[in-house]
Design a protein around this motif. Structure first.
Motif, mmCIF file in Angstrom:
data_model
loop_
_atom_site.group_PDB
_atom_site.id
_atom_site.type_symbol
_atom_site.label_atom_id
_atom_site.label_comp_id
_atom_site.label_asym_id
_atom_site.label_seq_id
_atom_site.Cartn_x
_atom_site.Cartn_y
_atom_site.Cartn_z
ATOM 1 N N TYR A 179 42.811 20.060 59.362
ATOM 2 C CA TYR A 179 43.462 21.128 60.125
ATOM 3 C C TYR A 179 44.285 20.589 61.282
ATOM 4 C CZ TYR A 179 40.248 20.602 64.066
ATOM 5 O OH TYR A 179 39.557 20.099 65.152
ATOM 6 N N VAL A 180 44.033 19.337 61.672
ATOM 7 C CA VAL A 180 44.652 18.783 62.875
ATOM 8 C C VAL A 180 46.161 18.637 62.771
ATOM 9 C CG1 VAL A 180 42.601 17.620 63.754
ATOM 10 C CG2 VAL A 180 44.010 16.474 62.029
ATOM 11 N N ALA A 181 46.716 18.696 61.545
ATOM 12 C CA ALA A 181 48.175 18.673 61.391
ATOM 13 C C ALA A 181 48.768 20.074 61.405
ATOM 14 C CB ALA A 181 48.556 17.948 60.105
ATOM 15 N N GLY A 182 47.925 21.070 61.717
ATOM 16 C CA GLY A 182 48.383 22.454 61.808
ATOM 17 C C GLY A 182 48.017 23.258 60.572
ATOM 18 N N TRP A 183 47.805 24.568 60.774
ATOM 19 C CA TRP A 183 47.472 25.486 59.673
ATOM 20 C C TRP A 183 48.036 26.846 60.049
ATOM 21 C CZ3 TRP A 183 44.915 22.145 56.483
ATOM 22 C CH2 TRP A 183 44.564 22.627 55.205
ATOM 23 N N ASP A 184 47.813 27.842 59.206
ATOM 24 C CA ASP A 184 48.380 29.156 59.532
ATOM 25 C C ASP A 184 47.583 29.874 60.611
ATOM 26 O OD1 ASP A 184 46.133 29.927 58.122
ATOM 27 O OD2 ASP A 184 47.219 30.916 56.489
ATOM 28 N N TRP A 185 46.527 29.247 61.143
ATOM 29 C CA TRP A 185 45.748 29.840 62.232
ATOM 30 C C TRP A 185 45.638 28.887 63.425
ATOM 31 C CZ3 TRP A 185 41.999 26.254 62.555
ATOM 32 C CH2 TRP A 185 41.647 25.581 61.391
ATOM 33 N N ILE A 186 46.387 27.786 63.403
ATOM 34 C CA ILE A 186 46.288 26.832 64.517
ATOM 35 C C ILE A 186 47.543 25.964 64.571
ATOM 36 C CG2 ILE A 186 45.213 24.883 63.290
ATOM 37 C CD1 ILE A 186 43.251 24.689 65.706
ATOM 38 N N GLN A 187 47.890 25.543 65.764
ATOM 39 C CA GLN A 187 48.965 24.564 65.944
ATOM 40 C C GLN A 187 48.377 23.152 65.858
ATOM 41 O OE1 GLN A 187 52.118 25.183 65.981
ATOM 42 N NE2 GLN A 187 52.063 27.418 66.219
ATOM 43 N N PRO A 188 49.220 22.137 65.624
ATOM 44 C CA PRO A 188 48.696 20.775 65.443
ATOM 45 C C PRO A 188 47.982 20.225 66.671
ATOM 46 C CG PRO A 188 51.094 20.786 65.584
ATOM 47 C CD PRO A 188 50.674 22.200 65.448
ATOM 48 N N ILE A 189 46.962 19.427 66.418
ATOM 49 C CA ILE A 189 46.240 18.711 67.469
ATOM 50 C C ILE A 189 46.949 17.384 67.654
ATOM 51 C CG2 ILE A 189 43.979 17.985 68.291
ATOM 52 C CD1 ILE A 189 44.189 20.957 67.388
ATOM 53 N N ARG A 190 47.466 17.146 68.821
ATOM 54 C CA ARG A 190 48.467 16.089 69.001
ATOM 55 C C ARG A 190 47.944 14.680 68.741
ATOM 56 N NH1 ARG A 190 52.755 19.024 67.977
ATOM 57 N NH2 ARG A 190 53.183 20.638 69.536
ATOM 58 N N ASP A 191 46.641 14.432 68.995
ATOM 59 C CA ASP A 191 46.107 13.086 68.732
ATOM 60 C C ASP A 191 45.353 13.030 67.409
ATOM 61 O OD1 ASP A 191 43.878 14.602 69.365
ATOM 62 O OD2 ASP A 191 42.902 13.004 70.501
ATOM 63 N N ARG A 192 45.370 14.141 66.655
ATOM 64 C CA ARG A 192 44.633 14.283 65.381
ATOM 65 C C ARG A 192 43.137 14.052 65.582
ATOM 66 N NH1 ARG A 192 49.267 15.599 65.258
ATOM 67 N NH2 ARG A 192 50.767 15.156 63.591
ATOM 68 N N ASN A 193 42.656 14.335 66.791
ATOM 69 C CA ASN A 193 41.237 14.199 67.152
ATOM 70 C C ASN A 193 40.739 12.758 67.067
ATOM 71 O OD1 ASN A 193 40.554 16.748 68.068
ATOM 72 N ND2 ASN A 193 40.090 17.511 66.024
ATOM 73 N N THR A 626 35.395 34.413 60.747
ATOM 74 C CA THR A 626 34.691 35.079 61.841
ATOM 75 C C THR A 626 35.001 34.498 63.209
ATOM 76 O OG1 THR A 626 32.822 33.665 61.231
ATOM 77 C CG2 THR A 626 32.758 35.957 60.492
ATOM 78 N N GLN A 627 35.616 33.319 63.268
ATOM 79 C CA GLN A 627 35.882 32.724 64.586
ATOM 80 C C GLN A 627 37.066 31.780 64.516
ATOM 81 O OE1 GLN A 627 35.114 29.255 63.095
ATOM 82 N NE2 GLN A 627 34.394 28.884 65.156
ATOM 83 N N ASN A 628 37.583 31.425 65.672
ATOM 84 C CA ASN A 628 38.698 30.491 65.802
ATOM 85 C C ASN A 628 38.336 29.393 66.793
ATOM 86 O OD1 ASN A 628 40.957 31.465 64.183
ATOM 87 N ND2 ASN A 628 40.991 33.237 65.532
ATOM 88 N N PRO A 629 38.724 28.149 66.514
ATOM 89 C CA PRO A 629 38.490 27.080 67.489
ATOM 90 C C PRO A 629 39.605 26.956 68.526
ATOM 91 C CG PRO A 629 39.360 26.162 65.460
ATOM 92 C CD PRO A 629 39.237 27.641 65.229
ATOM 93 N N TRP A 630 40.553 27.885 68.468
ATOM 94 C CA TRP A 630 41.724 27.875 69.353
ATOM 95 C C TRP A 630 42.076 29.329 69.622
ATOM 96 C CZ3 TRP A 630 47.193 28.743 67.982
ATOM 97 C CH2 TRP A 630 48.101 28.323 68.968
ATOM 98 N N THR A 631 43.039 29.570 70.490
ATOM 99 C CA THR A 631 43.410 30.930 70.857
ATOM 100 C C THR A 631 44.348 31.544 69.821
ATOM 101 O OG1 THR A 631 44.974 29.831 72.362
ATOM 102 C CG2 THR A 631 42.998 30.802 73.329
ATOM 103 N N ALA A 632 43.884 31.578 68.596
ATOM 104 C CA ALA A 632 44.656 32.189 67.520
ATOM 105 C C ALA A 632 44.483 33.699 67.530
ATOM 106 C CB ALA A 632 44.227 31.617 66.168
ATOM 107 N N MET A 633 45.503 34.410 67.082
ATOM 108 C CA MET A 633 45.496 35.873 67.120
ATOM 109 C C MET A 633 45.320 36.442 65.722
ATOM 110 S SD MET A 633 48.503 36.465 69.955
ATOM 111 C CE MET A 633 48.252 38.230 70.110
ATOM 112 N N ARG A 634 44.265 35.982 65.054
ATOM 113 C CA ARG A 634 43.982 36.517 63.727
ATOM 114 C C ARG A 634 42.556 36.191 63.333
ATOM 115 N NH1 ARG A 634 47.340 34.000 59.084
ATOM 116 N NH2 ARG A 634 49.081 34.594 60.411
ATOM 117 N N GLY A 635 41.984 37.045 62.512
ATOM 118 C CA GLY A 635 40.736 36.783 61.831
ATOM 119 C C GLY A 635 39.624 36.248 62.706
ATOM 120 N N GLN A 636 39.092 37.050 63.618
ATOM 121 C CA GLN A 636 38.017 36.559 64.484
ATOM 122 C C GLN A 636 37.192 37.733 64.991
ATOM 123 O OE1 GLN A 636 39.917 34.606 67.809
ATOM 124 N NE2 GLN A 636 40.985 36.441 68.444
ATOM 125 N N MET A 637 35.895 37.494 65.119
ATOM 126 C CA MET A 637 34.988 38.511 65.651
ATOM 127 C C MET A 637 34.853 38.393 67.173
ATOM 128 S SD MET A 637 33.973 39.850 62.737
ATOM 129 C CE MET A 637 35.320 39.422 61.669
#
Length: 859
Positions: A179-193, A626-637
């Motif tokens: 997911y670190v290269a970006g997905w439809d619910w998150i932007q890329p993580i710049r250091d790829r963790n 049910t949750q997001n690891p970032w401030t995404a605006m979709r699909g979260q309780m």
């Protein structure tokens, strides 16, 4: 000898620096006289980016479009995020017969390590999910003062974050998070963790020591939740290693459980390892572990001890649950069903990405997030394959709260080539061979299975998300690793494989008419199905600048919805015309309030439609997500700050083990019983009324609902037609235990007018609620909401705990209910619990559709 400190974490006094800014060799850096006090303080476990954020070198990537201000590794090159981490630590010099080991539970992606000037690995160790352990006995300083230095290199290639799922897919060449290269619910993580992302642990033992204890529990037959249980079989084994240079060592491996002592003799040659199995134990009347909603989560702890010459050489403490999981094929639904202790469990699950995009994990946060899933009446979490193998602390929380886990391995249909994708750099055939190092993938599976297999919550291993691993990897997992290491669990080749759900698939992922969830027959075990999920105004204000708090609107000229750029960046999923059914939103407060009505209805209907067809159409359903690891605006309780929205409470209502509900297609009242025993003499109470009218009670009905069944429908369509003319109205349902007159469930539906709009809601007059809030201990508040006898319905009322000074919400808080509707003369009691002392700092906030916001002192 009995060592005073068996193991401890190296989790403090770390420093870090970019390797390119130092240009010194590891043998020099790892000596205590080398100056590191001018480096930056570091958090370990922690990634490079998390440490840059900690040291205020970058802006908060969760806020606004700040993530765009952080250099991406694809453009900077790997050296920009290649870092040294070093720490000075005290460790007594080992006595004769002692051995000391250091274990890195997770580093991303490859690393070299030195201790006191000595290099511990001949070549870099690689793989995000493969732990590394070193015998450091010969290298510890006699003075007890030691220096550990680690250089960590990013994955290679890192991939181009081109807005594809996993970017251009190249990240999947490595055994790492995708997911670190970006997905439809998150932007890329710049250091790829990149970084030491999991614990570093030092352990002291004798020369004979144990590793990887394994506990298997056999619970034959079909068990009931209560009463006396017949015996369960406990099988215990462990790997024992002799690290001595010469000579044979003998010892005794033993444990005690419920008054039973079990032991066996051990004898090993120098530099050898052997799996040692102890005699099986028949444990009478065991306390069984059950999934959430079905029974208690009983746990046992045993200490596995290894003695040499009657002196303790090593010990491992293991917590486990006694349960047995089987997954037979359900011929009626044509899908897998999950049974625990012989009883079939209707799966109500949620898809989990990971707790935090920067891998900042804590036991407390894991506990809170898993508790939210427990409170939603879910019983399974699926850990998605584009992320990580979740940590033992996550599984500890799932053990505690009764959440079964389906754990994917590290592949996805998007990156690994299940379908053609023009955004991917390589074609599907090339991508299906990912990762490059198949041997590393197999070793990583072995490592993670050993790490997690004692958790009773772990139910299913899965080869990957929407795609199976390459053939040789798959064969190794199916035919070798799992048969040898973990025989008591189901293995699925991939998440929507035919072996899980015949002719299976997943989705939809977007907002649907409520009728869809009732009349459309989905896949019989749908691993991903979901909808929208933004928070309310206070949630959005945490990460959207004021200039970006703009209501989406439809442009007739452009024939599309116009959405603010920051919303788009945070992957907003549109509510579109469905939110317009509540009236056009005049401002952000109005928009987010109406969004919560949609949120609640979407997920209540999703779960009710599935539950009504349990064991007929479906054996399980797993919400995406049910949750997001970032401030995404979709699909979260709940948002990533742990503030729940109405999705959570709609899911909570629709997923109750015994639940009364309204079928909008057949216009019937149903009662679902997910329990293993019949529920007798339940009274169904019903009332319908227009939004401003007087409630008209419908005749009550006494019913019995068989175990794991849904009741016959009680028709109410004609009554609703007569009552809910014009502007629509409300249907209030109660399920009451007739013997005790206690309420089992309450459920309120707001019904649209003939045009499909909720026009009547706009005319609801204000409802002045009486509110009483009282402390029960230092962490719990009981709230009683009282509506006046002749007043209007208090519709969709939310309660929150807030700081008495800032008036901002205290987080996390756990609720027995929320977004409640209280009829005239009605009373509703809600309990709120916070993991910490609340006294003197908290107030209660009450607000609703037609309830004016008010702040209440807590008595």
């Amino acid at each position: 000898m009995l060592f005073a400190q068996k193991q401890h974490e190296l989790n403090s006094e770390w420093m870090c620096i970019r390797a390119a800014d130092l240009n010194k060799p590891g043998d020099s850096i790892s000596k205590t006289e080398f100056l590191i006090s001018n480096w930056l303080p570091a958090i370990v476990p922690g990634t490079v980016l998390a440490n840059q954020l900690f040291n205020k070198q970058i802006p908060d990537p969760f806020y606004g479009m700040n993530n765009e201000l952080i250099p991406d590794i694809f453009k900077t090159g790997a050296a920009y995020y290649t870092y040294w981490f070093a720490t000075d630590f005290k460790e007594p010099y080992p006595a004769k017969g002692e051995a000391v080991f250091i274990n890195f539970r997770g580093v991303n992606y490859s690393f070299e390590v030195w201790l006191n000037g000595k290099k511990l690995n001949d070549k870099p160790d690689s793989g995000m999910f493969c732990s590394s352990s070193y015998d450091i006995t010969p290298y510890l300083a006699a003075s007890g003062d030691n220096r550990l230095a680690v250089i960590v290199y990013p994955p290679s290639p890192v991939g181009n974050p081109n807005n594809g799922q996993g970017g251009d897919g190249m990240i999947a060449h490595s055994v790492t998070n995708q997911y670190v290269a970006g997905w439809d619910w998150i932007q890329p993580i710049r250091d790829r963790n990149t970084g030491i992302w999991d614990k570093v642990i030092i352990k002291r033992t004798g020369m004979l020591h144990l590793e990887h204890p394994h506990i298997i529990t056999v619970v034959p037959g079909r068990r009931n939740v209560g009463g006396k249980q017949w015996a369960a079989t406990i099988k215990v084994s462990a790997e024992v290693e002799n690290t001595a240079d010469t000579g044979e060592l003998s010892g005794v491996l033993e444990y005690e459980l419920e008054g039973h002592k079990v032991s066996t003799k051990v004898k090993l040659e120098a530099h050898s390892t052997e799996e040692v199995k102890l005699p099986e134990l028949q444990l009478d009347n065991p306390k069984l572990w059950w999934p959430n909603g079905y029974g208690d989560q009983n746990l046992y702890t045993l200490k596995l001890r290894l003695f040499v010459n009657k002196k303790l050489a090593d010990e491992e403490e293991v917590t486990f649950g006694i349960r047995q999981i089987t997954t037979p094929w359900n011929a009626k639904t044509q899908s897998r069903e999950i049974r625990v202790n012989g009883q079939k469990i209707f799966i109500k699950g949620g898809n989990w990405i990971l707790s935090d995009e920067l891998l900042r994990f804590t036991k407390e946060r894991y506990d809170a997030e898993v508790r939210f899933h427990h409170d939603m009446n879910l019983n399974l979490i699926r850990v998605w394959g584009g992320g990580i193998t979740e940590r033992p602390e996550f599984y500890d929380a799932c053990d505690k709260y009764g959440l079964l886990v389906m754990q994917d391995f590290w592949a996805s249909g998007d990156c690994n080539g299940r379908w053609y994708d023009p955004l991917k750099q390589e074609d599907t055939n090339a991508r299906r061979k990912y990762p490059d190092d198949h041997g590393l993938f197999i070793r990583s599976v072995e490592d993670q299975v050993k790490l997690l297999r004692n958790h009773p919550s772990l139910a299913i291993w899965c080869g990957g998300n929407e795609i199976r691993p390459p053939a040789d990897i798959l064969a190794a997992i199916k035919d070798s690793l799992l048969p040898q290491l973990d025989t008591g669990r189901c293995f699925l080749e991939f998440s929507n494989d035919d072996s899980m759900s015949l002719h299976g698939g997943d989705g939809p992922y977007t907002i649907q008419p409520l009728s869809y969830f009732w009349e459309h027959k989905s896949f019989p075990f749908n691993s991903e199905i979901g909808s929208v999920g933004i928070g309310d105004m206070e949630s959005l204000e945490k990460f959207l600048p004021e200039a970006n708090l703009k209501v989406p609107y439809y442009s007739t000229a452009e024939k599309k919805w116009i959405v603010d750029s920051a919303w788009q960046y945070h992957r907003y999923m549109g509510y579109d015309s469905i939110i317009e059914a509540y009236g056009h939103a005049v401002d952000m407060e109005d928009f987010t309030t109406k969004a919560q009505l949609v949120n609640y209805d979407q997920y209540r209907a999703l779960m009710e439609g599935a539950t009504a067809r349990a064991w007929d159409w479906y054996t399980g359903i797993i919400i995406w997500k049910t949750q997001n690891p970032w401030t995404a605006m979709r699909g979260q309780m709940y948002d990533c700050y742990l503030d729940p929205n109405a999705c959570l409470f709609g899911t909570m209502e629709g997923s109750k083990p015994v639940h009364i509900m309204y079928d909008p297609i057949k216009r019937n009242i149903l009662v679902a019983n997910n329990l293993f025993k019949a529920t007798a003499k339940l009274e169904v109470r019903m009332a319908a009324y227009g939004y401003t009218g007087t409630a008209i009670p419908l005749p009550s009905k006494l019913i019995t609902v068989l175990a794991t069944k849904c009741s016959a429908g009680i028709p109410v369509g004609k009554v609703l037609d007569s009552v809910l003319q014009g502007h629509g109205g409300l249907l209030q349902l109660s399920l009451v235990d007739s013997a005790s007159n206690s309420v089992i469930d309450e459920n309120t539906y707001w019904l649209a007018d003939k045009a499909g709009a909720y026009s009547g809601l706009a005319g609801l007059p204000g409802a002045p609620l009486q509110v009483v809030a009282t402390y029960h201990g230092s962490d719990t508040v009981e709230v009683t909401l009282i509506n006046q006898t002749n007043g209007p319905l208090a519709f969709f009322t939310r309660v929150s705990l807030v700081d008495s000074i800032s008036r901002k919400r205290i987080l996390p808080v756990f609720y027995t209910d929320n977004y409640v509707s209280i009829p005239a003369g009605g009373v509703k009691t809600i309990r709120l619990q916070h993991n910490g002392k609340l006294a003197n700092k908290a107030m209660l906030c009450v607000e609703g559709w037609n309830v004016k916001k008010q702040y209440i002192d807590i008595k």
